[in-house]
Design a protein around this motif. Structure first.
Motif, mmCIF file in Angstrom:
data_model
loop_
_atom_site.group_PDB
_atom_site.id
_atom_site.type_symbol
_atom_site.label_atom_id
_atom_site.label_comp_id
_atom_site.label_asym_id
_atom_site.label_seq_id
_atom_site.Cartn_x
_atom_site.Cartn_y
_atom_site.Cartn_z
ATOM 1 N N UNK A 291 38.453 41.748 32.186
ATOM 2 C CA UNK A 291 38.189 42.959 32.974
ATOM 3 C C UNK A 291 39.501 43.587 33.432
ATOM 4 N N UNK A 292 40.441 42.735 33.864
ATOM 5 C CA UNK A 292 41.715 43.248 34.389
ATOM 6 C C UNK A 292 42.500 43.985 33.301
ATOM 7 N N UNK A 293 42.351 43.540 32.052
ATOM 8 C CA UNK A 293 43.083 44.183 30.950
ATOM 9 C C UNK A 293 42.421 45.481 30.491
ATOM 10 N N UNK A 294 41.155 45.670 30.862
ATOM 11 C CA UNK A 294 40.444 46.899 30.479
ATOM 12 C C UNK A 294 40.931 48.040 31.372
ATOM 13 N N UNK A 295 40.693 49.283 30.960
ATOM 14 C CA UNK A 295 41.174 50.409 31.752
ATOM 15 C C UNK A 295 40.691 50.349 33.205
ATOM 16 N N UNK A 296 39.506 49.814 33.406
ATOM 17 C CA UNK A 296 38.927 49.774 34.749
ATOM 18 C C UNK A 296 39.738 48.932 35.716
ATOM 19 N N UNK A 297 40.404 47.908 35.233
ATOM 20 C CA UNK A 297 41.266 47.103 36.100
ATOM 21 C C UNK A 297 40.597 45.874 36.689
ATOM 22 N N UNK A 298 41.377 45.118 37.461
ATOM 23 C CA UNK A 298 40.943 43.814 37.970
ATOM 24 C C UNK A 298 39.687 43.929 38.828
ATOM 25 N N UNK A 299 38.786 42.968 38.695
ATOM 26 C CA UNK A 299 37.541 42.976 39.461
ATOM 27 C C UNK A 299 37.746 42.407 40.868
ATOM 28 N N UNK A 300 36.704 42.478 41.657
ATOM 29 C CA UNK A 300 36.657 41.799 42.949
ATOM 30 C C UNK A 300 36.112 40.383 42.708
ATOM 31 N N UNK A 301 36.843 39.394 43.194
ATOM 32 C CA UNK A 301 36.389 38.003 43.041
ATOM 33 C C UNK A 301 35.642 37.559 44.299
ATOM 34 N N UNK A 302 34.456 37.012 44.092
ATOM 35 C CA UNK A 302 33.688 36.425 45.196
ATOM 36 C C UNK A 302 33.678 34.916 44.992
ATOM 37 N N UNK A 303 34.311 34.193 45.893
ATOM 38 C CA UNK A 303 34.535 32.757 45.675
ATOM 39 C C UNK A 303 33.902 31.969 46.820
ATOM 40 N N UNK A 304 32.840 31.246 46.512
ATOM 41 C CA UNK A 304 32.086 30.557 47.568
ATOM 42 C C UNK A 304 32.472 29.081 47.645
ATOM 43 N N UNK A 305 33.091 28.707 48.728
ATOM 44 C CA UNK A 305 33.292 27.306 49.080
ATOM 45 C C UNK A 305 33.952 26.480 47.977
ATOM 46 N N UNK A 306 35.088 26.968 47.504
ATOM 47 C CA UNK A 306 35.718 26.330 46.344
ATOM 48 C C UNK A 306 36.187 24.908 46.658
ATOM 49 N N UNK A 307 36.602 24.672 47.895
ATOM 50 C CA UNK A 307 37.100 23.336 48.253
ATOM 51 C C UNK A 307 35.982 22.299 48.178
ATOM 52 N N UNK A 308 34.739 22.741 48.384
ATOM 53 C CA UNK A 308 33.626 21.802 48.276
ATOM 54 C C UNK A 308 33.203 21.627 46.809
ATOM 55 N N UNK A 309 33.535 22.599 45.977
ATOM 56 C CA UNK A 309 33.114 22.573 44.582
ATOM 57 C C UNK A 309 34.063 21.760 43.699
ATOM 58 N N UNK A 310 35.359 21.922 43.942
ATOM 59 C CA UNK A 310 36.356 21.273 43.090
ATOM 60 C C UNK A 310 37.195 20.307 43.910
ATOM 61 N N UNK A 311 37.810 19.340 43.247
ATOM 62 C CA UNK A 311 38.670 18.417 43.987
ATOM 63 C C UNK A 311 39.960 19.124 44.412
#
Ligand SMILES: Nc1ncnc2c1ncn2[C@@H]1O[C@H](COP(=O)(O)OP(=O)(O)O)[C@@H](O)[C@H]1O
Ligand SMILES: [Mg+2]
Length: 367
Positions: A291-311
């Motif tokens: 998406x970021x490389x497309x003309x429209x540009x970088x998206x909005x990232x919604x990141x839920x509770x990553x510390x609980x998801x990954x080590x």
């Protein structure tokens, strides 16, 4: 260039109080106890971007108990232009969509102004779930990066719907015309999907490798939904008798899939739960890069509770990648020490979430 959601106004979403939230262009962190409303706010943004929540298929569960509807409005800056977006959803499933002061025809009017990448706690479903989820993921990305995609996708869906209606009723007068239209639009659609799955696969492979040695053999394999040795029209013709018997079209791009493999075997069968989460993360970050490389540009990232998801090691690696993307991010955390470990606090916009109220906090030495 990237999209920037400047302002969000929520009403009638789960436990959230009616309120305005001003968001920063970089990293926004929602910090609060379990049940305070962090994921609900991400759901509100998802509703504004996609017309639905990532946590539930039914709009009803998103609507606050005792309310008839929920409403989310946002101000978005995209390619230097400001836009006013709004969506109202009712208990019966109806939706009103407004863009820049006018009623909009479809949810795609929202989606095209607010591209989002979701790293939520159900993300593993993308690998373990049905092909439908993967088609939606792929098509939702292509819609942003390839100009002609939406029109051939719509043409195909329309022809498929019309043909299936005829097959169901046993009226075959228009069948050949609809088969031809399915073949025409479906071949175009498939060409675009094929090309972009390849690009997505390259990115996913290299991101996967960077994140973990267990993902070294990660590959994507496109399945178009019919036997591409011949044309789509030939495949539809061949199934004609059996489609009539069944009462629907059994073959075609509506059956496409993107298989997610490790060393040639289904990732869902060979990876541990933790590794699956990493594989999905690699896929989502790749989506963000496309998406970021497309003309429209970088998206909005919604990141839920990553510390609980990954080590610890991998959540840190993912946060570093996100931080390098220079995109807008809304991230949730239940734990202050996780937050301090993952991000330099000086550069974030911090919000405390408490019983459905969101308060901006100045960041610094003490929170
Ligand atoms: N439709 C609803 N109406 C009112 N409250 C709800 C509704 N659905 C869920 N809730 C409540 O909203 C609260 C916030 O949930 P959530 O956003 O998941 O919190 P967090 O992500 O901060 O842990 C929960 O306490 C939940 O019970
Ligand atoms: Mg939550």
């Amino acid at each position: 260039m990237s999209v920037h959601l400047q302002k969000l106004n929520v009403l009638g979403i789960r436990n959230l109080k009616p309120q305005n939230v001003e968001l920063s262009q970089g990293l926004n962190v929602l910090l609060g106890a379990n049940g305070s409303g962090k994921t609900s706010l991400l759901e509100a943004v998802s509703l504004l971007a996609l017309g639905r929540s990532f946590r539930t298929a039914s709009a009803r569960s998103l609507i606050q108990h005792g309310s008839d509807y929920c409403l989310v409005q946002g101000r978005v800056v995209r390619s230097g232009q400001q836009h006013a977006l709004g969506i109202q959803r009712f208990r019966n499933g109806a939706a009103h969509v407004r863009v820049d002061g006018s009623n909009a025809q479809s949810l795609t009017n929202l989606a095209e102004l607010l591209p989002v990448v979701l790293l939520d706690t159900n993300s593993v479903d993308l690998v373990t779930g049905s092909p439908e989820g993967r088609r939606r993921f792929l098509d939702g990305t292509l819609f942003h990066v390839e100009q002609g995609f939406l029109s051939c996708w719509r043409a195909y869906q329309r022809a498929l719907r019309q043909r299936n209606a005829g097959l169901r009723r046993g009226t075959l007068a228009g069948d050949e015309a609809w088969r031809r239209e399915m073949a025409r639009a479906g071949e175009l659609l498939t060409g675009i999907r094929h090309e972009w799955v390849e690009r997505l696969a390259n990115k996913t492979q290299s991101l996967g490798r960077d994140l973990s040695t267990s993902l070294e053999g990660l590959t994507l394999q496109f399945r178009p939904g019919w036997d591409v040795q011949g044309s789509l029209l030939a495949a539809l013709d061949e199934r004609l008798g059996s489609d009539r018997q069944q009462g629907f079209s059994q073959t075609g791009p509506h059956r496409a899939d993107v298989r997610i493999l490790v060393d040639g075997r289904p990732a869902s069968e060979v990876l541990s739960r933790g590794q699956l989460k990493l594989a999905v993360t690699a896929l989502k970050l790749s989506q963000g890069q496309l998406l970021a490389e497309a003309p429209a540009g970088a998206p909005l990232y919604l990141v839920d509770d990553i510390a609980a998801e990954l080590d610890a090691e991998h959540s840190l690696a993912v946060c570093a990648l996100l931080s390098n993307s220079h995109a807008q991010i809304i991230l949730t955390s239940a734990n202050q020490s996780d937050l301090e470990r993952l991000w330099p606090l000086q550069s974030i916009a911090l919000f405390h979430v408490e019983q459905g109220s969101i308060t901006a906090k100045p960041t610094g030495i003490s929170l």
